[in-house]
Design a protein around this motif. Structure first.
Motif, PDB file in Angstrom:
ATOM      1  N   ILE A  43       0.838  -1.199   0.000  1.00 52.93           N
ATOM      2  CA  ILE A  43       0.000   0.000   0.000  1.00 52.93           C
ATOM      3  C   ILE A  43       0.876   1.254   0.000  1.00 52.93           C
ATOM      4  CG2 ILE A  43      -1.731   1.307   1.291  1.00 52.93           C
ATOM      5  CD1 ILE A  43      -2.822  -1.303   2.340  1.00 52.93           C
ATOM      6  N   ARG A  44       1.978   1.212   0.752  1.00 50.22           N
ATOM      7  CA  ARG A  44       2.884   2.349   0.801  1.00 50.22           C
ATOM      8  C   ARG A  44       3.475   2.627  -0.580  1.00 50.22           C
ATOM      9  NH1 ARG A  44       8.166   2.423   4.642  1.00 50.22           N
ATOM     10  NH2 ARG A  44       6.702   2.983   6.281  1.00 50.22           N
ATOM     11  N   GLN A  45       3.896   1.577  -1.292  1.00 48.83           N
ATOM     12  CA  GLN A  45       4.460   1.761  -2.620  1.00 48.83           C
ATOM     13  C   GLN A  45       3.414   2.284  -3.599  1.00 48.83           C
ATOM     14  OE1 GLN A  45       6.311  -1.967  -3.737  1.00 48.83           O
ATOM     15  NE2 GLN A  45       8.261  -1.385  -2.813  1.00 48.83           N
ATOM     16  N   LYS A  46       2.174   1.795  -3.463  1.00 53.45           N
ATOM     17  CA  LYS A  46       1.090   2.294  -4.311  1.00 53.45           C
ATOM     18  C   LYS A  46       0.839   3.774  -4.034  1.00 53.45           C
ATOM     19  CE  LYS A  46      -3.692   1.314  -5.653  1.00 53.45           C
ATOM     20  NZ  LYS A  46      -4.874   0.429  -5.414  1.00 53.45           N
ATOM     21  N   LEU A  47       0.890   4.145  -2.768  1.00 54.72           N
ATOM     22  CA  LEU A  47       0.695   5.537  -2.381  1.00 54.72           C
ATOM     23  C   LEU A  47       1.812   6.416  -2.936  1.00 54.72           C
ATOM     24  CD1 LEU A  47      -0.674   7.753  -0.669  1.00 54.72           C
ATOM     25  CD2 LEU A  47       0.740   6.993   1.250  1.00 54.72           C
ATOM     26  N   PHE A  48       3.051   5.958  -2.808  1.00 54.16           N
ATOM     27  CA  PHE A  48       4.182   6.723  -3.305  1.00 54.16           C
ATOM     28  C   PHE A  48       4.107   6.904  -4.819  1.00 54.16           C
ATOM     29  CE2 PHE A  48       7.245   5.590   0.415  1.00 54.16           C
ATOM     30  CZ  PHE A  48       6.512   6.424   1.232  1.00 54.16           C
ATOM     31  N   ARG A  49       3.693   5.860  -5.540  1.00 56.61           N
ATOM     32  CA  ARG A  49       3.534   5.976  -6.995  1.00 56.61           C
ATOM     33  C   ARG A  49       2.473   7.010  -7.334  1.00 56.61           C
ATOM     34  NH1 ARG A  49       4.094   0.262  -6.928  1.00 56.61           N
ATOM     35  NH2 ARG A  49       1.828   0.027  -7.049  1.00 56.61           N
ATOM     36  N   ASN A  50       1.377   6.997  -6.586  1.00 56.40           N
ATOM     37  CA  ASN A  50       0.297   7.953  -6.814  1.00 56.40           C
ATOM     38  C   ASN A  50       0.780   9.383  -6.587  1.00 56.40           C
ATOM     39  OD1 ASN A  50      -2.656   8.291  -7.309  1.00 56.40           O
ATOM     40  ND2 ASN A  50      -2.581   9.260  -5.294  1.00 56.40           N
ATOM     41  N   ILE A  51       1.588   9.578  -5.547  1.00 53.90           N
ATOM     42  CA  ILE A  51       2.157  10.897  -5.260  1.00 53.90           C
ATOM     43  C   ILE A  51       3.040  11.364  -6.408  1.00 53.90           C
ATOM     44  CG2 ILE A  51       3.780  12.139  -3.764  1.00 53.90           C
ATOM     45  CD1 ILE A  51       2.818  10.315  -1.470  1.00 53.90           C
ATOM     46  N   LEU A  52       3.918  10.481  -6.881  1.00 54.65           N
ATOM     47  CA  LEU A  52       4.852  10.854  -7.941  1.00 54.65           C
ATOM     48  C   LEU A  52       4.138  11.130  -9.253  1.00 54.65           C
ATOM     49  CD1 LEU A  52       7.818   8.407  -7.236  1.00 54.65           C
ATOM     50  CD2 LEU A  52       7.795  10.876  -6.954  1.00 54.65           C
ATOM     51  N   TYR A  53       3.155  10.284  -9.623  1.00 57.72           N
ATOM     52  CA  TYR A  53       2.415  10.504 -10.865  1.00 57.72           C
ATOM     53  C   TYR A  53       1.688  11.838 -10.830  1.00 57.72           C
ATOM     54  CZ  TYR A  53       3.190   5.511 -11.757  1.00 57.72           C
ATOM     55  OH  TYR A  53       3.752   4.279 -11.956  1.00 57.72           O
ATOM     56  N   THR A  54       1.043  12.118  -9.690  1.00 52.76           N
ATOM     57  CA  THR A  54       0.299  13.371  -9.554  1.00 52.76           C
ATOM     58  C   THR A  54       1.239  14.569  -9.624  1.00 52.76           C
ATOM     59  OG1 THR A  54      -1.334  12.247  -8.147  1.00 52.76           O
ATOM     60  CG2 THR A  54      -1.299  14.661  -8.100  1.00 52.76           C
ATOM     61  N   ALA A  55       2.364  14.491  -8.906  1.00 52.80           N
ATOM     62  CA  ALA A  55       3.332  15.591  -8.899  1.00 52.80           C
ATOM     63  C   ALA A  55       3.910  15.816 -10.292  1.00 52.80           C
ATOM     64  CB  ALA A  55       4.452  15.288  -7.900  1.00 52.80           C
ATOM     65  N   PHE A  56       4.205  14.725 -11.005  1.00 54.48           N
ATOM     66  CA  PHE A  56       4.758  14.838 -12.351  1.00 54.48           C
ATOM     67  C   PHE A  56       3.774  15.527 -13.290  1.00 54.48           C
ATOM     68  CE2 PHE A  56       5.313  13.047 -16.651  1.00 54.48           C
ATOM     69  CZ  PHE A  56       6.623  13.438 -16.894  1.00 54.48           C
ATOM     70  N   ILE A  57       2.502  15.153 -13.213  1.00 62.71           N
ATOM     71  CA  ILE A  57       1.476  15.765 -14.062  1.00 62.71           C
ATOM     72  C   ILE A  57       1.336  17.255 -13.747  1.00 62.71           C
ATOM     73  CG2 ILE A  57      -1.009  15.821 -14.538  1.00 62.71           C
ATOM     74  CD1 ILE A  57      -0.998  12.768 -14.173  1.00 62.71           C
ATOM     75  N   ILE A  58       1.375  17.608 -12.459  1.00 66.54           N
ATOM     76  CA  ILE A  58       1.271  19.015 -12.065  1.00 66.54           C
ATOM     77  C   ILE A  58       2.403  19.831 -12.680  1.00 66.54           C
ATOM     78  CG2 ILE A  58       1.460  20.614 -10.114  1.00 66.54           C
ATOM     79  CD1 ILE A  58       0.012  18.517  -8.412  1.00 66.54           C
ATOM     80  N   VAL A  59       3.633  19.311 -12.595  1.00 71.63           N
ATOM     81  CA  VAL A  59       4.789  20.029 -13.130  1.00 71.63           C
ATOM     82  C   VAL A  59       4.689  20.179 -14.645  1.00 71.63           C
ATOM     83  CG1 VAL A  59       7.291  19.991 -13.429  1.00 71.63           C
ATOM     84  CG2 VAL A  59       6.311  19.325 -11.253  1.00 71.63           C
ATOM     85  N   MET A  60       4.316  19.098 -15.346  1.00 76.03           N
ATOM     86  CA  MET A  60       4.260  19.144 -16.803  1.00 76.03           C
ATOM     87  C   MET A  60       3.149  20.074 -17.293  1.00 76.03           C
ATOM     88  SD  MET A  60       6.813  17.400 -17.731  1.00 76.03           S
ATOM     89  CE  MET A  60       6.539  17.303 -19.507  1.00 76.03           C
ATOM     90  N   VAL A  61       1.999  20.030 -16.638  1.00 75.28           N
ATOM     91  CA  VAL A  61       0.904  20.932 -17.020  1.00 75.28           C
ATOM     92  C   VAL A  61       1.323  22.381 -16.822  1.00 75.28           C
ATOM     93  CG1 VAL A  61      -1.415  21.719 -16.389  1.00 75.28           C
ATOM     94  CG2 VAL A  61      -0.959  19.278 -16.639  1.00 75.28           C
ATOM     95  N   PHE A  62       1.957  22.660 -15.691  1.00 75.12           N
ATOM     96  CA  PHE A  62       2.389  24.036 -15.427  1.00 75.12           C
ATOM     97  C   PHE A  62       3.508  24.451 -16.370  1.00 75.12           C
ATOM     98  CE2 PHE A  62       4.435  27.518 -13.139  1.00 75.12           C
ATOM     99  CZ  PHE A  62       3.328  28.247 -12.728  1.00 75.12           C
TER     100      PHE A  62
END
Length: 210
Positions: A43-62
């Motif tokens: 669950i921790r690894q799934k959570l960390f992946r979700n954090i990274l994917y979301t952060a990456f999308i935020i940076v690329m969109v901006f």
């Protein structure tokens, strides 16, 4: 002498290191581990992946929308953004150096189920803990200085490193230990502050043609 391609690769590598310093991987890793201490490894690894994917999308969109917003919505120049971004970096680095997050600040995350925890990972874990105004302004400045392609490559490299780091978070914590991760995080803050000062100096020089 570097060729054009070699120069771009070199710039991409240097910018990726700068973005990594701002992302503060070791500092955020220790905080995320503290926030998810009671979770199963899967669950921790799934959570960390979700954090990274979301952060990456935020940076690329901006990255793609930021220059338009900067020029046509707020009517600010790149040098204005350099000075503002530099101030943010200095403030964030000073805050992280002088104030340490306490364990009780993370206790309310440990009572959440998997679905609620994944939803909570967007705010504040992905934004603004991992990706904040300092990261976004650094990405925009890199794009304006070196080009969109170089900035995109640098962001991909930085997040690829973050993905590996977070994927092996439990192993890294066990081998290195929280204390060494904490020390690495504090050392990174000094370099972040130096980057902020440099951005302000460059911005002021360009504005006043010094």
């Amino acid at each position: 002498m570097f060729t054009s391609v070699e120069s771009q690769i070199y710039s991409m590598f240097i910018i990726s290191i700068t973005i990594l310093a701002v992302l503060n991987p070791f500092g955020n890793l220790t905080q995320f581990i503290a926030m998810t201490a009671e979770l199963a490894k899967s669950i921790r690894q799934k959570l960390f992946r979700n954090i990274l994917y979301t952060a990456f999308i935020i940076v690329m969109v901006f990255l793609f929308s930021g220059p338009f917003i900067m020029r046509y919505v707020f009517n600010v120049s790149l040098d204005d953004l350099r000075i503002a971004g530099g101030l943010i970096l200095i403030i964030m680095a000073t805050k992280n150096l002088l104030f340490t997050a306490k364990k009780q600040d993370f206790l309310h995350y440990q009572g959440l189920d998997e679905k609620d925890l994944l939803r909570a990972s967007v705010v504040p874990m992905a934004f603004p803990m991992l990706v904040g105004p300092d990261t976004l302004s650094t990405a925009i400045i890199a794009s304006e200085d070196q080009g969109l392609l170089v900035a995109c490559g640098a962001i991909v490299l930085a997040f690829a490193f973050m993905f590996l780091l977070f994927h092996f978070a439990a192993t890294i914590e066990r081998i290195i230990g929280k204390l060494i991760l904490h020390v690495f995080s504090r050392i990174a803050q000094v370099f972040i502050m130096a980057i902020g000062i440099k951005m302000i100096i460059v911005g002021i020089k360009d504005i006043f043609h010094l």
